[in-house]
Design a protein around this motif. Structure first.
Motif, PDB file in Angstrom:
ATOM      1  N   LEU B  21      28.041  62.700   1.819  1.00  0.00           N
ATOM      2  CA  LEU B  21      28.148  62.140   0.483  1.00  0.00           C
ATOM      3  C   LEU B  21      26.733  61.738   0.043  1.00  0.00           C
ATOM      4  O   LEU B  21      26.006  61.071   0.775  1.00  0.00           O
ATOM      5  CB  LEU B  21      29.050  60.914   0.468  1.00  0.00           C
ATOM      6  N   GLN B  22      26.396  62.163  -1.180  1.00  0.00           N
ATOM      7  CA  GLN B  22      25.054  61.903  -1.685  1.00  0.00           C
ATOM      8  C   GLN B  22      25.058  60.742  -2.673  1.00  0.00           C
ATOM      9  O   GLN B  22      26.009  60.550  -3.421  1.00  0.00           O
ATOM     10  CB  GLN B  22      24.509  63.158  -2.379  1.00  0.00           C
ATOM     11  N   CYS B  23      23.967  59.985  -2.655  1.00  0.00           N
ATOM     12  CA  CYS B  23      23.801  58.877  -3.583  1.00  0.00           C
ATOM     13  C   CYS B  23      22.337  58.788  -3.985  1.00  0.00           C
ATOM     14  O   CYS B  23      21.450  58.838  -3.118  1.00  0.00           O
ATOM     15  CB  CYS B  23      24.244  57.565  -2.944  1.00  0.00           C
ATOM     16  N   GLY B  63      32.297  56.213  12.937  1.00  0.00           N
ATOM     17  CA  GLY B  63      32.653  57.502  12.364  1.00  0.00           C
ATOM     18  C   GLY B  63      31.712  57.953  11.256  1.00  0.00           C
ATOM     19  O   GLY B  63      31.905  59.022  10.679  1.00  0.00           O
ATOM     20  N   TYR B  64      30.696  57.147  10.980  1.00  0.00           N
ATOM     21  CA  TYR B  64      29.758  57.446   9.901  1.00  0.00           C
ATOM     22  C   TYR B  64      28.315  57.372  10.388  1.00  0.00           C
ATOM     23  O   TYR B  64      27.995  56.649  11.317  1.00  0.00           O
ATOM     24  CB  TYR B  64      29.907  56.444   8.754  1.00  0.00           C
ATOM     25  N   ASN B  65      27.468  58.116   9.703  1.00  0.00           N
ATOM     26  CA  ASN B  65      26.022  57.985   9.871  1.00  0.00           C
ATOM     27  C   ASN B  65      25.381  57.994   8.491  1.00  0.00           C
ATOM     28  O   ASN B  65      25.966  58.514   7.548  1.00  0.00           O
ATOM     29  CB  ASN B  65      25.454  59.142  10.697  1.00  0.00           C
ATOM     30  N   VAL B  66      24.190  57.424   8.403  1.00  0.00           N
ATOM     31  CA  VAL B  66      23.509  57.364   7.117  1.00  0.00           C
ATOM     32  C   VAL B  66      22.061  57.798   7.278  1.00  0.00           C
ATOM     33  O   VAL B  66      21.497  57.759   8.373  1.00  0.00           O
ATOM     34  CB  VAL B  66      23.540  55.948   6.491  1.00  0.00           C
ATOM     35  N   LEU B  76      25.531  59.414   3.121  1.00  0.00           N
ATOM     36  CA  LEU B  76      26.530  59.014   4.112  1.00  0.00           C
ATOM     37  C   LEU B  76      27.149  60.270   4.700  1.00  0.00           C
ATOM     38  O   LEU B  76      27.641  61.119   3.959  1.00  0.00           O
ATOM     39  CB  LEU B  76      27.622  58.163   3.454  1.00  0.00           C
ATOM     40  N   ARG B  77      27.151  60.377   6.021  1.00  0.00           N
ATOM     41  CA  ARG B  77      27.664  61.578   6.665  1.00  0.00           C
ATOM     42  C   ARG B  77      28.865  61.271   7.535  1.00  0.00           C
ATOM     43  O   ARG B  77      28.850  60.296   8.308  1.00  0.00           O
ATOM     44  CB  ARG B  77      26.583  62.259   7.491  1.00  0.00           C
ATOM     45  N   LEU B  78      29.873  62.119   7.391  1.00  0.00           N
ATOM     46  CA  LEU B  78      31.036  62.088   8.262  1.00  0.00           C
ATOM     47  C   LEU B  78      30.908  63.290   9.184  1.00  0.00           C
ATOM     48  O   LEU B  78      30.958  64.437   8.723  1.00  0.00           O
ATOM     49  CB  LEU B  78      32.342  62.187   7.472  1.00  0.00           C
ATOM     50  N   GLU B  79      30.702  63.069  10.447  1.00  0.00           N
ATOM     51  CA  GLU B  79      30.458  64.173  11.386  1.00  0.00           C
ATOM     52  C   GLU B  79      31.751  64.918  11.727  1.00  0.00           C
ATOM     53  O   GLU B  79      31.757  66.136  11.855  1.00  0.00           O
ATOM     54  CB  GLU B  79      29.815  63.645  12.661  1.00  0.00           C
TER      55      GLU B  79
END
Lengths: 113, 114
Positions: B21-23, B63-66, B76-79
């Motif tokens: 997800l981009q911001c 469950g997330y990385n940034v 925000l990344r969901l692997e």
């Protein structure tokens, strides 16, 4: 981060003044009190913020008593477009050069024609 | 000014898929945040970045990385997506030093994991 407590929901007729009270008994000395408004399918929007006494802007007023353990958001003459969820937050600098907001469930205000 | 822009607005993933997800914000704010909001709930902080080059965990980081790519962008990344990550995700930005200016939120990304 100070925990806040506010009513889950409120109903009001159009044209009335609405007061939403929030309690924050363990507010810290450097915490500010901030209110956000959220419409369905949108992100929260900053409404008003204060530290003590009274703050007024074009949208609302915020009343904070001297002990700062509670605050009241006042919306004058509400309209149908004020139907939204209102969040009360108390937050201050975490000491790391930023601050983080903790949102509760908020108060769902329904304005009735 | 666009404020805070999030992409995509909607996304459907299959369990196990990954996505980012981009911001991006154009207000020259130092701090950026990722929240998730589940039905009938308030917002919960996933990760935040106090300033360019730093990131920290929030309330629900598992469950997330940034990545704070630069001062403007925070992704925000969901692997490996799971159904429990079905939610609306909001990005926000703020001035870092004091809470005087509040947060500015994006319009959200509605994610469904099937």
């Amino acid at each position: 981060l100070a925990k806040t407590t506010q009513p889950i929901s409120m109903d009001s007729y159009e044209g009335q003044e609405v007061n939403i009270t929030c309690s924050h008994n363990n507010i810290a000395t450097n915490d500010y009190i901030t209110w956000y408004q959220q419409f369905p399918s949108q992100g929260p929007r900053f409404i008003i913020q204060g530290y003590k006494t009274k703050v007024t802007n074009e949208v609302a007023s915020l009343f904070i008593p001297a002990d700062r353990k509670s605050s009241t958001l006042s919306l004058p003459r509400v309209s149908l477009s004020d139907t939204a969820v209102y969040y009360c937050l108390a937050s201050g600098d975490s000491g790391a050069g930023s601050y983080q907001l903790t949102f509760g469930k908020g108060t769902k205000l329904s304005v009735i024609p | 000014n666009a404020g805070v822009t999030q992409t995509p607005k909607f996304q459907v993933l299959k369990t196990g898929q990954s996505m980012t997800l981009q911001c991006a914000q154009d207000m020259n704010h130092n701090s950026m945040y990722w929240y998730r909001q589940d039905p009938g709930m308030g917002l919960r902080l996933i990760y935040y970045s106090a300033s360019e080059g730093t990131t920290d965990k929030g309330e629900v980081p598992n469950g997330y990385n940034v990545s704070r790519l630069n001062k403007r962008e925070f992704s925000l990344r969901l692997e490996s997506a799971a159904p429990s990550q079905t939610s609306v995700y909001f990005c926000a930005s703020s001035e870092a030093t004091t809470p005087n200016y509040g947060y500015t939120f994006g319009s959200g990304t509605r994610l469904t994991v099937v």
